[in-house]
Design a protein around this motif. Structure first.
Motif, PDB file in Angstrom:
ATOM      1  N   ASN A 175      -4.930  -4.142  -3.851  1.00 46.03           N
ATOM      2  CA  ASN A 175      -3.826  -4.484  -4.754  1.00 46.03           C
ATOM      3  C   ASN A 175      -4.351  -5.104  -6.044  1.00 46.03           C
ATOM      4  OD1 ASN A 175      -0.632  -4.985  -3.288  1.00 46.03           O
ATOM      5  ND2 ASN A 175      -2.284  -3.867  -2.310  1.00 46.03           N
ATOM      6  N   VAL A 203      -7.090   4.958  -0.601  1.00 46.87           N
ATOM      7  CA  VAL A 203      -7.251   3.908  -1.603  1.00 46.87           C
ATOM      8  C   VAL A 203      -7.254   4.529  -2.999  1.00 46.87           C
ATOM      9  CG1 VAL A 203      -8.845   2.172  -2.511  1.00 46.87           C
ATOM     10  CG2 VAL A 203      -8.441   2.338  -0.041  1.00 46.87           C
ATOM     11  N   GLY A 207      -5.271   3.997   3.289  1.00 46.41           N
ATOM     12  CA  GLY A 207      -4.904   2.607   3.088  1.00 46.41           C
ATOM     13  C   GLY A 207      -4.495   1.896   4.360  1.00 46.41           C
ATOM     14  N   LYS A 254      -6.694  -4.894   1.928  1.00 46.09           N
ATOM     15  CA  LYS A 254      -5.480  -4.419   1.251  1.00 46.09           C
ATOM     16  C   LYS A 254      -5.152  -5.300   0.046  1.00 46.09           C
ATOM     17  CE  LYS A 254      -3.280  -2.311   5.313  1.00 46.09           C
ATOM     18  NZ  LYS A 254      -2.167  -2.423   6.288  1.00 46.09           N
ATOM     19  N   ARG A 276      -5.932  -2.285  -8.037  1.00 40.85           N
ATOM     20  CA  ARG A 276      -4.882  -1.447  -8.628  1.00 40.85           C
ATOM     21  C   ARG A 276      -4.309  -2.107  -9.880  1.00 40.85           C
ATOM     22  NH1 ARG A 276      -1.046  -0.208  -4.171  1.00 40.85           N
ATOM     23  NH2 ARG A 276      -0.070  -2.177  -4.735  1.00 40.85           N
ATOM     24  N   ASP A 297      -5.726   7.214  -3.943  1.00 38.77           N
ATOM     25  CA  ASP A 297      -4.342   7.566  -4.271  1.00 38.77           C
ATOM     26  C   ASP A 297      -3.578   6.343  -4.779  1.00 38.77           C
ATOM     27  OD1 ASP A 297      -4.705  10.211  -3.468  1.00 38.77           O
ATOM     28  OD2 ASP A 297      -4.108   9.783  -1.398  1.00 38.77           O
ATOM     29  N   ASN A 298      -3.866   5.182  -4.181  1.00 37.32           N
ATOM     30  CA  ASN A 298      -3.208   3.956  -4.611  1.00 37.32           C
ATOM     31  C   ASN A 298      -3.603   3.578  -6.030  1.00 37.32           C
ATOM     32  OD1 ASN A 298      -1.672   1.955  -2.444  1.00 37.32           O
ATOM     33  ND2 ASN A 298      -2.843   3.598  -1.468  1.00 37.32           N
ATOM     34  N   MET A 354       0.843  -1.186   0.000  1.00 34.14           N
ATOM     35  CA  MET A 354       0.000   0.000   0.000  1.00 34.14           C
ATOM     36  C   MET A 354       0.880   1.237   0.000  1.00 34.14           C
ATOM     37  SD  MET A 354      -3.140  -1.102  -0.050  1.00 34.14           S
ATOM     38  CE  MET A 354      -4.048   0.395   0.335  1.00 34.14           C
ATOM     39  N   PHE A 355       0.629   2.126  -0.953  1.00 30.56           N
ATOM     40  CA  PHE A 355       1.331   3.399  -0.976  1.00 30.56           C
ATOM     41  C   PHE A 355       0.662   4.349   0.009  1.00 30.56           C
ATOM     42  CE2 PHE A 355       1.663   1.738  -5.422  1.00 30.56           C
ATOM     43  CZ  PHE A 355       2.979   1.303  -5.304  1.00 30.56           C
ATOM     44  N   SER A 356       1.320   5.441   0.335  1.00 32.59           N
ATOM     45  CA  SER A 356       0.749   6.390   1.282  1.00 32.59           C
ATOM     46  C   SER A 356      -0.497   7.039   0.690  1.00 32.59           C
ATOM     47  CB  SER A 356       1.779   7.468   1.631  1.00 32.59           C
ATOM     48  OG  SER A 356       2.159   8.184   0.477  1.00 32.59           O
TER      49      SER A 356
END
Length: 230
Positions: A140, A88, A128, A136, A143, A90-91, A83-85
């Motif tokens: 993924n 969700v 996230g 999570k 994404r 933003d990811n 998970m990026f900062s």
């Protein structure tokens, strides 16, 4: 893959791998830990390149594709959810930028992939870090779907999940395969679970493919947690 070999830290991890992965089916890679499952997935996404042999995609050598172009078409979901900062949304935006999704199309596409991953679109604005491990892993998956891939590679996607959450995630992935005609390759140690969704199977042991074919036949004699050689 034709005569593919790979080494890591001076050790041979794949040798003489010569197989074809069928289109629009779910293929599972099973075998003991250290057998070469993850190494094979990394080659298909060009996180690594083989030290010998050739890998073809759509009839052309995989090295002929620009890496960014390839990863739009062949998406990899790692074993541990990354998970990026931020939220969700933003990811998903990270993958949207890679795929060249226009700003005006982002909201609609983000909502679609959330539903495909069986997540409520209302979670898009959730940080996230507040999500469960199962959520999570589904983020993924969502994404990865943002790039509209043709091939989806999954490295032990259920290893950190409880059995009920694991079955639910793999049911979602099976539905995706049918709805989007995806080619899906899953590395897993859960052989009993793989029987429920796999259509094709490869058994890897000590870097070699020791069995390859219809999943019902290949998996019938194997057991959890590590698959012995037939």
């Amino acid at each position: 893959l034709r005569g593919v070999g790979q080494e890591r830290a001076g050790r041979t991890v794949l040798q003489d791998v010569d197989v074809s992965i069928p289109r629009h089916l779910i293929t599972v890679l099973v075998g003991p830990s250290g057998g070469g499952k993850t190494s094979l997935l990394r080659l298909l996404n060009r996180l690594d390149d083989p030290v010998r042999g050739d890998i073809l995609f759509d009839g052309s050598p995989i090295v002929d594709y620009a890496v960014t172009q390839l990863r739009r078409r062949v998406a990899l979901v790692f074993q541990t959810p990354v998970m990026f900062s931020g939220t969700v949304s933003d990811n998903l935006a990270v993958a949207a930028e890679l795929a060249g999704v226009q700003d005006g199309q982002f909201d609609q596409q983000a909502g679609q992939v959330m539903l495909l991953a069986e997540l409520e679109p209302s979670l898009l604005e959730r940080p996230g870090g507040e999500l469960s491990v199962g959520q999570k892993q589904r983020v993924n998956l969502a994404r990865a779907l943002m790039t509209s891939p043709e091939v989806l590679l999954l490295d032990e996607p259920t290893s950190a999940l409880d059995p009920e959450t694991s079955r639910a995630l793999m049911k979602t992935i099976g539905s995706l395969s049918e709805a989007r005609r995806l080619t899906i390759v899953v590395a897993t140690h859960r052989v009993s679970e793989a029987r429920d969704y796999a259509q094709h199977a490869l058994v890897l042991r000590e870097g070699r493919v020791v069995d390859d074919g219809d999943s019902e036949r290949v998996l019938s004699g194997l057991s959890d947690p590590d698959a012995p050689s037939p």
